[in-house]
Design an enzyme around this catalytic site. Sequence first.
Site, PDB file in Angstrom:
ATOM      1  CG  ASN A  39      -3.687  -0.895 -12.384  1.00  0.00           C
ATOM      2  OD1 ASN A  39      -3.526  -1.041 -11.167  1.00  0.00           O
ATOM      3  ND2 ASN A  39      -3.024  -1.605 -13.273  1.00  0.00           N
ATOM      4  NE  ARG A  47     -10.721 -14.571 -12.317  1.00  0.00           N
ATOM      5  CZ  ARG A  47      -9.591 -14.132 -11.793  1.00  0.00           C
ATOM      6  NH1 ARG A  47      -9.516 -12.928 -11.292  1.00  0.00           N
ATOM      7  NH2 ARG A  47      -8.529 -14.883 -11.771  1.00  0.00           N
ATOM      8  N   GLY A  50       0.800  -1.224   0.000  1.00  0.00           N
ATOM      9  CA  GLY A  50       0.000   0.000   0.000  1.00  0.00           C
ATOM     10  C   GLY A  50       0.832   1.273   0.000  1.00  0.00           C
ATOM     11  CG  MET A  95      -1.206  -7.911  -6.833  1.00  0.00           C
ATOM     12  SD  MET A  95      -0.627  -6.777  -8.111  1.00  0.00           S
ATOM     13  CE  MET A  95       0.657  -7.776  -8.844  1.00  0.00           C
ATOM     14  NE  ARG A  96      -8.507 -12.263  -7.226  1.00  0.00           N
ATOM     15  CZ  ARG A  96      -8.375 -13.562  -7.424  1.00  0.00           C
ATOM     16  NH1 ARG A  96      -7.199 -14.141  -7.265  1.00  0.00           N
ATOM     17  NH2 ARG A  96      -9.398 -14.290  -7.790  1.00  0.00           N
ATOM     18  CB  ILE A  97      -8.083 -10.125 -13.809  1.00  0.00           C
ATOM     19  CG1 ILE A  97      -6.586 -10.154 -14.131  1.00  0.00           C
ATOM     20  CG2 ILE A  97      -8.888  -9.760 -15.048  1.00  0.00           C
ATOM     21  CD1 ILE A  97      -6.209 -11.205 -15.131  1.00  0.00           C
ATOM     22  CG  HIS A 139       1.794  -2.296 -15.124  1.00  0.00           C
ATOM     23  ND1 HIS A 139       1.548  -3.517 -14.532  1.00  0.00           N
ATOM     24  CD2 HIS A 139       2.798  -2.509 -16.023  1.00  0.00           C
ATOM     25  CE1 HIS A 139       2.357  -4.428 -15.051  1.00  0.00           C
ATOM     26  NE2 HIS A 139       3.122  -3.841 -15.958  1.00  0.00           N
TER      27      HIS A 139
HETATM   28  C1  GAR Z   1       3.380  -1.323  -7.309  1.00  0.00           C
HETATM   29  O1  GAR Z   1       4.670  -1.380  -7.851  1.00  0.00           O
HETATM   30  C2  GAR Z   1       2.327  -1.362  -8.408  1.00  0.00           C
HETATM   31  O2  GAR Z   1       2.695  -0.652  -9.544  1.00  0.00           O
HETATM   32  C3  GAR Z   1       2.261  -2.834  -8.677  1.00  0.00           C
HETATM   33  O3  GAR Z   1       2.286  -3.422  -7.405  1.00  0.00           O
HETATM   34  C4  GAR Z   1       3.047  -2.603  -6.536  1.00  0.00           C
HETATM   35  C5  GAR Z   1       2.223  -2.317  -5.309  1.00  0.00           C
HETATM   36  O4  GAR Z   1       2.973  -1.614  -4.371  1.00  0.00           O
HETATM   37  N1  GAR Z   1       1.079  -3.178  -9.416  1.00  0.00           N
HETATM   38  C6  GAR Z   1       1.055  -4.103 -10.362  1.00  0.00           C
HETATM   39  O5  GAR Z   1       2.013  -4.773 -10.668  1.00  0.00           O
HETATM   40  C7  GAR Z   1      -0.294  -4.260 -11.051  1.00  0.00           C
HETATM   41  N2  GAR Z   1      -0.141  -4.975 -12.292  1.00  0.00           N
HETATM   42  P1  GAR Z   1       2.251  -0.875  -3.166  1.00  0.00           P
HETATM   43  O6  GAR Z   1       1.300  -1.890  -2.556  1.00  0.00           O
HETATM   44  O7  GAR Z   1       3.380  -0.545  -2.230  1.00  0.00           O
HETATM   45  O8  GAR Z   1       1.540   0.336  -3.703  1.00  0.00           O
END
Ligand code: GAR
Length: 223
Positions: A108, A66, A13, A91-93, A110
């Site tokens: 989102n 889902r 987070g 991390m869910r579609i 990425h």
């Molecule tokens: C972040 O790097 C975000 O971009 C990635 O997960 C991490 C979450 O970090 N998201 C993905 O890979 C989505 N495809 P956080 O929980 O510290 O914000």
Amino acid sequence: MSLALGVLVSGSGSNLQAILDRVREGSLDADIRVVIANRADALGLERAREAGIPTACVLHADFPRREDFDRELVRLLRQAGVEWVALAGFMRILTPEFLTPFAGRVVNIHPALLPACAGLHAQRQQAEHGVRLAGCTVHFVDEQMDHGPIVIQAAVPAFADDDEASLGARILDMEHRIYPQALQWIAEGRVRVNGRQVVVNGVARTFTGPHWTNPPLEPPFDR
Ligand code: GAR
């Protein structure tokens, strides 16, 4: 008008924290109505509680399909008065069950320069491929993974001695800048989607600050 925002998290987070910090300092005009996690141990829930934000935990394993999981998310978000949803390491579609009620209002982040390196472990993919420019992307969410129209991207250098962790940290620092900036543009009503193109009204076309992003960050997000 303040953005009635719901944030979905699965893990640490830190992006949620960046959003919370910008709201607290008054540079992001959002009212975070609820933070929802799909894991009970998501540190993001703790961050939300500390900020006095309502939280919920919806374990996907509790739902046979889902669509049922998505329907429960929608119910909780609606109950909290959420109008826009930010996925922050969620991390869910999401299925149409979720995306239809929030059509065009889900974003989102990425950790790669999409469309390169979509999917899991994007930081590792970039480090292992030996890219020279890595980065991150804020995009609208559609039914395909890491695919929707792009609001802002940031580029960071990648070096031969980088690994997933060192490159990931450099990318994450930029994630924390571009996500609140993108949300503030949305809050200001400056973001319009036109097919695959996203138009952000009034942004500069030149890069003056220390960060290589497009569109360029505006104060105070450029600091
Ligand atoms: C972040 O790097 C975000 O971009 C990635 O997960 C991490 C979450 O970090 N998201 C993905 O890979 C989505 N495809 P956080 O929980 O510290 O914000």
